[in-house]
Design a protein around this motif. Sequence first.
Motif, PDB file in Angstrom:
ATOM      1  N   ILE A  46       0.851  -1.191   0.000  1.00  0.00           N
ATOM      2  CA  ILE A  46       0.000   0.000   0.000  1.00  0.00           C
ATOM      3  C   ILE A  46       0.883   1.236   0.000  1.00  0.00           C
ATOM      4  O   ILE A  46       1.754   1.390   0.861  1.00  0.00           O
ATOM      5  N   LEU A  47       0.655   2.118  -0.973  1.00  0.00           N
ATOM      6  CA  LEU A  47       1.439   3.342  -1.112  1.00  0.00           C
ATOM      7  C   LEU A  47       0.554   4.556  -0.873  1.00  0.00           C
ATOM      8  O   LEU A  47      -0.421   4.767  -1.604  1.00  0.00           O
ATOM      9  N   ASN A  48       0.894   5.338   0.123  1.00  0.00           N
ATOM     10  CA  ASN A  48       0.251   6.633   0.359  1.00  0.00           C
ATOM     11  C   ASN A  48       1.262   7.716   0.003  1.00  0.00           C
ATOM     12  O   ASN A  48       2.239   7.928   0.729  1.00  0.00           O
ATOM     13  N   VAL A  49       1.031   8.387  -1.105  1.00  0.00           N
ATOM     14  CA  VAL A  49       2.011   9.327  -1.646  1.00  0.00           C
ATOM     15  C   VAL A  49       1.494  10.750  -1.440  1.00  0.00           C
ATOM     16  O   VAL A  49       0.461  11.135  -2.006  1.00  0.00           O
ATOM     17  N   ALA A  50       2.208  11.522  -0.631  1.00  0.00           N
ATOM     18  CA  ALA A  50       1.795  12.885  -0.298  1.00  0.00           C
ATOM     19  C   ALA A  50       2.094  13.837  -1.458  1.00  0.00           C
ATOM     20  O   ALA A  50       2.655  13.440  -2.493  1.00  0.00           O
ATOM     21  N   ALA A  51       1.738  15.089  -1.297  1.00  0.00           N
ATOM     22  CA  ALA A  51       1.911  16.093  -2.341  1.00  0.00           C
ATOM     23  C   ALA A  51       3.376  16.216  -2.758  1.00  0.00           C
ATOM     24  O   ALA A  51       4.285  16.203  -1.920  1.00  0.00           O
ATOM     25  N   ASP A  52       3.586  16.279  -4.084  1.00  0.00           N
ATOM     26  CA  ASP A  52       4.921  16.479  -4.675  1.00  0.00           C
ATOM     27  C   ASP A  52       5.895  15.342  -4.370  1.00  0.00           C
ATOM     28  O   ASP A  52       7.097  15.484  -4.614  1.00  0.00           O
ATOM     29  N   ALA A  53       5.423  14.217  -3.864  1.00  0.00           N
ATOM     30  CA  ALA A  53       6.290  13.061  -3.609  1.00  0.00           C
ATOM     31  C   ALA A  53       6.253  12.122  -4.813  1.00  0.00           C
ATOM     32  O   ALA A  53       5.304  12.115  -5.602  1.00  0.00           O
ATOM     33  N   SER A  54       7.297  11.318  -4.948  1.00  0.00           N
ATOM     34  CA  SER A  54       7.359  10.340  -6.035  1.00  0.00           C
ATOM     35  C   SER A  54       7.827   9.000  -5.495  1.00  0.00           C
ATOM     36  O   SER A  54       8.773   8.940  -4.698  1.00  0.00           O
ATOM     37  N   VAL A  55       7.175   7.926  -5.940  1.00  0.00           N
ATOM     38  CA  VAL A  55       7.509   6.576  -5.481  1.00  0.00           C
ATOM     39  C   VAL A  55       7.553   5.624  -6.660  1.00  0.00           C
ATOM     40  O   VAL A  55       6.508   5.248  -7.208  1.00  0.00           O
ATOM     41  N   PRO A  56       8.735   5.216  -7.117  1.00  0.00           N
ATOM     42  CA  PRO A  56       8.847   4.096  -8.048  1.00  0.00           C
ATOM     43  C   PRO A  56       8.816   2.774  -7.258  1.00  0.00           C
ATOM     44  O   PRO A  56       9.566   2.607  -6.301  1.00  0.00           O
ATOM     45  N   LEU A  57       7.946   1.860  -7.669  1.00  0.00           N
ATOM     46  CA  LEU A  57       7.863   0.517  -7.078  1.00  0.00           C
ATOM     47  C   LEU A  57       8.252  -0.491  -8.146  1.00  0.00           C
ATOM     48  O   LEU A  57       7.616  -0.566  -9.202  1.00  0.00           O
ATOM     49  N   ILE A  58       9.299  -1.275  -7.862  1.00  0.00           N
ATOM     50  CA  ILE A  58       9.818  -2.266  -8.810  1.00  0.00           C
ATOM     51  C   ILE A  58       9.606  -3.650  -8.219  1.00  0.00           C
ATOM     52  O   ILE A  58      10.002  -3.923  -7.086  1.00  0.00           O
ATOM     53  N   GLN A  59       8.978  -4.529  -8.999  1.00  0.00           N
ATOM     54  CA  GLN A  59       8.710  -5.888  -8.538  1.00  0.00           C
ATOM     55  C   GLN A  59       9.242  -6.901  -9.551  1.00  0.00           C
ATOM     56  O   GLN A  59       8.940  -6.807 -10.749  1.00  0.00           O
ATOM     57  N   VAL A  60      10.024  -7.870  -9.059  1.00  0.00           N
ATOM     58  CA  VAL A  60      10.551  -8.941  -9.901  1.00  0.00           C
ATOM     59  C   VAL A  60      10.108 -10.264  -9.313  1.00  0.00           C
ATOM     60  O   VAL A  60      10.482 -10.615  -8.189  1.00  0.00           O
ATOM     61  N   LEU A  61       9.284 -10.994 -10.040  1.00  0.00           N
ATOM     62  CA  LEU A  61       8.837 -12.326  -9.628  1.00  0.00           C
ATOM     63  C   LEU A  61       9.395 -13.319 -10.626  1.00  0.00           C
ATOM     64  O   LEU A  61       8.936 -13.420 -11.760  1.00  0.00           O
ATOM     65  N   ALA A  62      10.432 -14.047 -10.211  1.00  0.00           N
ATOM     66  CA  ALA A  62      11.103 -14.930 -11.158  1.00  0.00           C
ATOM     67  C   ALA A  62      11.385 -16.306 -10.574  1.00  0.00           C
ATOM     68  O   ALA A  62      10.877 -17.306 -11.054  1.00  0.00           O
ATOM     69  N   ASP A  63      12.187 -16.361  -9.515  1.00  0.00           N
ATOM     70  CA  ASP A  63      12.695 -17.630  -9.002  1.00  0.00           C
ATOM     71  C   ASP A  63      11.736 -18.227  -7.976  1.00  0.00           C
ATOM     72  O   ASP A  63      12.053 -18.364  -6.808  1.00  0.00           O
ATOM     73  N   ASN A  64      10.536 -18.546  -8.422  1.00  0.00           N
ATOM     74  CA  ASN A  64       9.620 -19.216  -7.499  1.00  0.00           C
ATOM     75  C   ASN A  64       8.612 -20.054  -8.283  1.00  0.00           C
ATOM     76  O   ASN A  64       8.259 -19.748  -9.407  1.00  0.00           O
ATOM     77  N   SER A  65       8.165 -21.117  -7.675  1.00  0.00           N
ATOM     78  CA  SER A  65       7.215 -22.023  -8.321  1.00  0.00           C
ATOM     79  C   SER A  65       5.878 -22.031  -7.606  1.00  0.00           C
ATOM     80  O   SER A  65       4.999 -22.828  -7.926  1.00  0.00           O
ATOM     81  N   ALA A  66       5.709 -21.137  -6.633  1.00  0.00           N
ATOM     82  CA  ALA A  66       4.481 -21.120  -5.841  1.00  0.00           C
ATOM     83  C   ALA A  66       3.368 -20.409  -6.585  1.00  0.00           C
ATOM     84  O   ALA A  66       3.598 -19.587  -7.464  1.00  0.00           O
ATOM     85  N   ASP A  67       2.129 -20.719  -6.210  1.00  0.00           N
ATOM     86  CA  ASP A  67       0.996 -19.894  -6.611  1.00  0.00           C
ATOM     87  C   ASP A  67       1.033 -18.629  -5.757  1.00  0.00           C
ATOM     88  O   ASP A  67       1.174 -18.696  -4.539  1.00  0.00           O
ATOM     89  N   SER A  68       0.930 -17.480  -6.397  1.00  0.00           N
ATOM     90  CA  SER A  68       1.167 -16.219  -5.699  1.00  0.00           C
ATOM     91  C   SER A  68       0.049 -15.213  -5.939  1.00  0.00           C
ATOM     92  O   SER A  68      -0.629 -15.246  -6.972  1.00  0.00           O
ATOM     93  N   TRP A  69      -0.102 -14.316  -4.964  1.00  0.00           N
ATOM     94  CA  TRP A  69      -1.040 -13.195  -5.077  1.00  0.00           C
ATOM     95  C   TRP A  69      -0.244 -11.918  -4.802  1.00  0.00           C
ATOM     96  O   TRP A  69       0.400 -11.792  -3.749  1.00  0.00           O
ATOM     97  N   ASN A  70      -0.322 -10.985  -5.735  1.00  0.00           N
ATOM     98  CA  ASN A  70       0.408  -9.730  -5.606  1.00  0.00           C
ATOM     99  C   ASN A  70      -0.582  -8.580  -5.733  1.00  0.00           C
ATOM    100  O   ASN A  70      -1.141  -8.340  -6.802  1.00  0.00           O
ATOM    101  N   ASP A  71      -0.789  -7.849  -4.644  1.00  0.00           N
ATOM    102  CA  ASP A  71      -1.808  -6.799  -4.603  1.00  0.00           C
ATOM    103  C   ASP A  71      -1.130  -5.467  -4.293  1.00  0.00           C
ATOM    104  O   ASP A  71      -0.322  -5.376  -3.369  1.00  0.00           O
TER     105      ASP A  71
END
Length: 259
Positions: A46-71
């Motif tokens: 969960i990202l709460n980004v205030a005024a004039d703020a910047s948030v890059p979110l980087i996600q890498v899902l590679a080395d796993n064999s599980a069933d996954s949920w990404n929210d």
Amino acid sequence: TVRMTIQNAPQAEAALQVLVNAAEGSHLTIVQNWEGQANYAAVRTILNVAADASVPLIQVLADNSADSWNDVGCVAAEKGSIELTRLYLTKGNLTSGVRTDLIGDGSSFTSHSGYLVQQNRTLDMNVIVNHIGKKTMSDITAEGTVQNHAAKIFRGTIDLRTGCSGSEGKENETVLLLGDDVVNKTIPLILCAQEDVKGNHGATIGELDEDTMFYFGARGIDKEAAERIVTGAKLEHICDLMKDEAAEKIAKEALEEVI
């Protein structure tokens, strides 16, 4: 920069919630690397980004064999900026949801997603952007390959709500289908309740065309190798957009191994 490695032990399940409050005028890069999962995993960010703020979110899902949920859930205040870059190479089934509320005037959201779905797996992605403030901007792009009896669903919803005058939302997906037994569903949706706004969507879906195959064939490259090259090029482009050297290195190494 905050770096997170998300993993669990064999025969264990993982559930995690990450709450980020970006202060006014701040800049925070978040890198999440999912690896080594042997069972179910569910992560909510969960990202709460205030005024004039910047948030890059980087996600890498590679080395796993599980069933996954990404929210991922995002709220951006006035002139707040959120950039989401994701690479999905997981060997398990994956359900991914994103909701962003652009409540502040001049706030923006950008999403770049790359994926490779294969081996009878299913990828289900849903991205929702609600334009609430004036002169808000969203740009949703996704590109990837579906092969080997796999299935992929991509839903992209841009909701231009009453009061968001001057706002613009756009979405586009490019899908490469390899094999006759794959299933692809691309579902773009633009809702509009306000004048003086712009909404655009598009999709390119298909196999490698004859001209492309002729080009490769003339250089002694067979169909299987050509498919790997084109798939790798699409996903390497997503890696280049990560704007974080360490994350880009992890993503490209994972991509090289999979391809």
